[in-house]
Scaffold this motif. Structure first.
Motif, short mmCIF file in Angstrom:
data_model
loop_
_atom_site.label_atom_id
_atom_site.label_comp_id
_atom_site.label_asym_id
_atom_site.label_seq_id
_atom_site.Cartn_x
_atom_site.Cartn_y
_atom_site.Cartn_z
N ALA A 38 -0.71 -47.91 -6.67
CA ALA A 38 0.33 -48.17 -7.67
C ALA A 38 1.28 -49.28 -7.20
N GLY A 39 0.72 -50.30 -6.53
CA GLY A 39 1.50 -51.47 -6.16
C GLY A 39 2.27 -51.37 -4.87
N LYS A 40 2.22 -50.23 -4.19
CA LYS A 40 2.94 -50.05 -2.93
C LYS A 40 1.96 -49.70 -1.82
N ASP A 193 -14.67 -51.57 -13.54
CA ASP A 193 -13.54 -50.67 -13.83
C ASP A 193 -12.51 -51.46 -14.63
N TRP A 194 -11.52 -50.75 -15.15
CA TRP A 194 -10.44 -51.42 -15.88
C TRP A 194 -9.71 -52.39 -14.95
N THR A 195 -9.30 -53.51 -15.50
CA THR A 195 -8.63 -54.54 -14.69
C THR A 195 -7.35 -54.02 -14.06
N ASP A 196 -6.62 -53.17 -14.77
CA ASP A 196 -5.30 -52.73 -14.30
C ASP A 196 -5.33 -51.39 -13.58
N PRO A 222 -15.14 -53.26 -18.00
CA PRO A 222 -16.21 -52.87 -18.93
C PRO A 222 -16.02 -53.44 -20.34
N ARG A 223 -14.81 -53.87 -20.66
CA ARG A 223 -14.56 -54.45 -21.99
C ARG A 223 -14.98 -55.91 -22.05
N GLU A 224 -15.26 -56.51 -20.89
CA GLU A 224 -15.52 -57.94 -20.86
C GLU A 224 -16.96 -58.31 -20.51
N VAL A 225 -17.79 -57.32 -20.17
CA VAL A 225 -19.20 -57.63 -19.87
C VAL A 225 -19.95 -57.90 -21.17
N ARG A 245 -17.19 -47.61 -11.47
CA ARG A 245 -15.93 -47.04 -11.06
C ARG A 245 -15.06 -46.65 -12.26
N VAL A 246 -15.46 -47.02 -13.44
CA VAL A 246 -14.72 -46.62 -14.62
C VAL A 246 -14.98 -45.13 -14.89
N VAL A 247 -13.92 -44.38 -15.08
CA VAL A 247 -14.02 -42.93 -15.27
C VAL A 247 -14.53 -42.64 -16.68
#
Length: 452
Positions: A38-40, A193-196, A222-225, A245-247
């Motif tokens: 989470a960025g830390k 997996d999702w980018t974010d 997965p939205r961009e393949v 890795r996408v759930v």
């Protein structure tokens, strides 16, 4: 092993300034290597988890045996009628469509992470995490960082250290499944997996490792393949292996946006690892069958005993009568209400420690409300025997830079990779819900042997 732990803590006590400098180095290295959550910087302790050779063998033997037994059970439950099993687990039609697809290789679970509680009576496994668990990259990189600390070097003067390195076993497992799939070329690996996603750093570590071993690798959303002439692409890169890795539960909410990705799976445009079939034995309600002697009677006696010995008693929450481990027949809901402190209540299809009610930490009113929700909810919930959470002292850094030694709850998470146990991470927390997503920390594991 307590002696080794005490010796490590004594190194901190004897040189608090040096320990503080090591902690600063550790935090800086985590950030520099991208070992973030989470960025830390990943929450850690200065001391890694230490196990003896015998403890390591016990964990590895139990983990491999229980998973083999569970996967064998999955094939034979309800007489091998998978549709009946899907129905019993309340798996929705949109997911069943994916489960019915033959992924092109045999193993439903190529790689996974198990959640284990070491107890005085042996190792108990509370959950399986087959559906795209994170941590393998983190574990390998954290191990390298810890080995660079001066306190570890001083500790290694008294103890021989065997660090974990799960990445070679992971790559070998991916390549083996790809060969079984029929792959003949030197594969390109797509980590999808999702980018974010919050664990993107874990994926970057693995991508860089795959590339270093000679296997081109990219990270893709997965939205961009795209599908082109029956093959799956991420940009200009054709993907031979999808290291998924996408759930699944998140993917199912975005099927319109990920049509090329799911179509590629259905048409075998690439080798997806794990396949979506891994979700069946990951479902927490699956444990209700594995811990019911009537359901697993078809298994060899050794496999039956393995499941009953290493899995906590679990039942799907519904109005029913059932047998306790003692053989006593009870009304499930009535018994669970009256014996709140003996159980944990949680959704069957969730992750990240969400909506988990630990009876011993929940008052009567909230527990009764949660149980009513579980009974009436369209989604399945399970009630599981509460396993005493193991506790160890770990060094916790204070605001002034010094250290105190606090009792921390923990679990051990071995990685099952291509049929073998290869490494483990340990998560710690001050609460009974031990999960990084729920505020816990993560540390690497070292097997230690006293030097002569």
């Amino acid at each position: 092993m307590q002696t080794a732990v005490d010796d490590f803590h004594q190194l901190i006590t004897d040189d608090p300034r040096g320990a503080s400098a090591d902690a600063n180095q550790l935090d800086a290295a985590l950030v520099a290597r991208g070992i973030l959550f989470a960025g830390k910087a990943m929450p850690v302790h200065l001391r890694p988890y230490l196990v003896s050779q015998s403890q390591r063998r016990q964990l590895e033997s139990a983990a491999a045996s229980v998973l083999r037994a569970a996967l064998l059970a999955e094939k034979g439950l309800f007489g091998g009628n998978h549709e009946q099993l899907y129905e019993a687990l309340h798996i929705q039609d949109r997911e069943r469509k994916l489960l019915r697809v033959n992924p092109g290789y045999e193993d439903a679970v190529v790689w996974t992470r198990l959640d284990a509680f070491p107890t005085p009576d042996g190792v108990l496994f509370l959950e399986f995490n087959h559906d795209a668990p994170a941590g393998i990259g983190y574990a390998a990189a954290m191990t390298e960082i810890y080995l660079g600390l001066s306190i570890l070097r001083r500790f290694a003067e008294r103890y021989q250290l065997e660090p974990d390195e799960p990445r070679p076993a992971l790559l070998a497992a991916l390549l083996r499944a790809y060969r079984d799939f029929g792959g003949k070329t030197h594969p390109t690996i797509g980590i999808v997996d999702w980018t974010d996603v919050r664990t993107s750093a874990d994926q970057i570590i693995l991508r860089d490792y795959f590339i270093a071993q000679g296997y081109p690798s990219v990270i893709a959303d997965p939205r961009e393949v795209e599908l082109r002439q029956g093959q799956l692409y991420a940009g200009d890169t054709r993907l031979d292996i999808v290291y998924r890795r996408v759930v699944t539960s998140e993917l199912l909410t975005k099927l319109d946006e990920t049509r090329a990705f799911t179509t590629a799976y259905e048409t075998r445009a690439a080798c997806f690892i794990n396949s979506f079939r891994c979700r069946v034995s990951e479902n927490k309600a699956f444990f209700a069958f594995l811990t019911d002697p009537a359901h697993i009677a078809f298994l060899p006696e050794e496999a039956q005993q393995c499941l009953l010995n290493h899995l906590p008693w679990t039942r799907i929450v519904t109005e029913q009568h059932t047998l306790l481990p003692t053989g006593e027949r009870v009304d499930l809901c009535d018994y669970v209400v009256r014996h709140r402190t003996e159980f944990v209540l949680k959704p069957a299809d969730a992750y990240g420690g969400t909506n988990v009610y630990v009876g011993s930490e929940t008052d009567d009113t909230v527990w009764a409300q949660a149980l009513r929700q579980a009974v009436t909810d369209d989604a399945l919930w399970v009630v599981q025997q509460r396993v005493p959470t193991p506790v160890e002292l770990f060094p916790v850094r204070q605001a002034d830079g010094g250290f105190d030694f606090h009792p921390m709850k923990y679990n051990v998470n071995p990685f099952y990779l291509g049929g073998q146990i290869a490494g483990a991470v340990v998560r710690t927390s001050q609460s009974a819900v031990i999960n990084v997503s729920a505020g816990g920390g993560s540390i690497p594991t070292f097997t230690v042997t006293p030097r002569a």
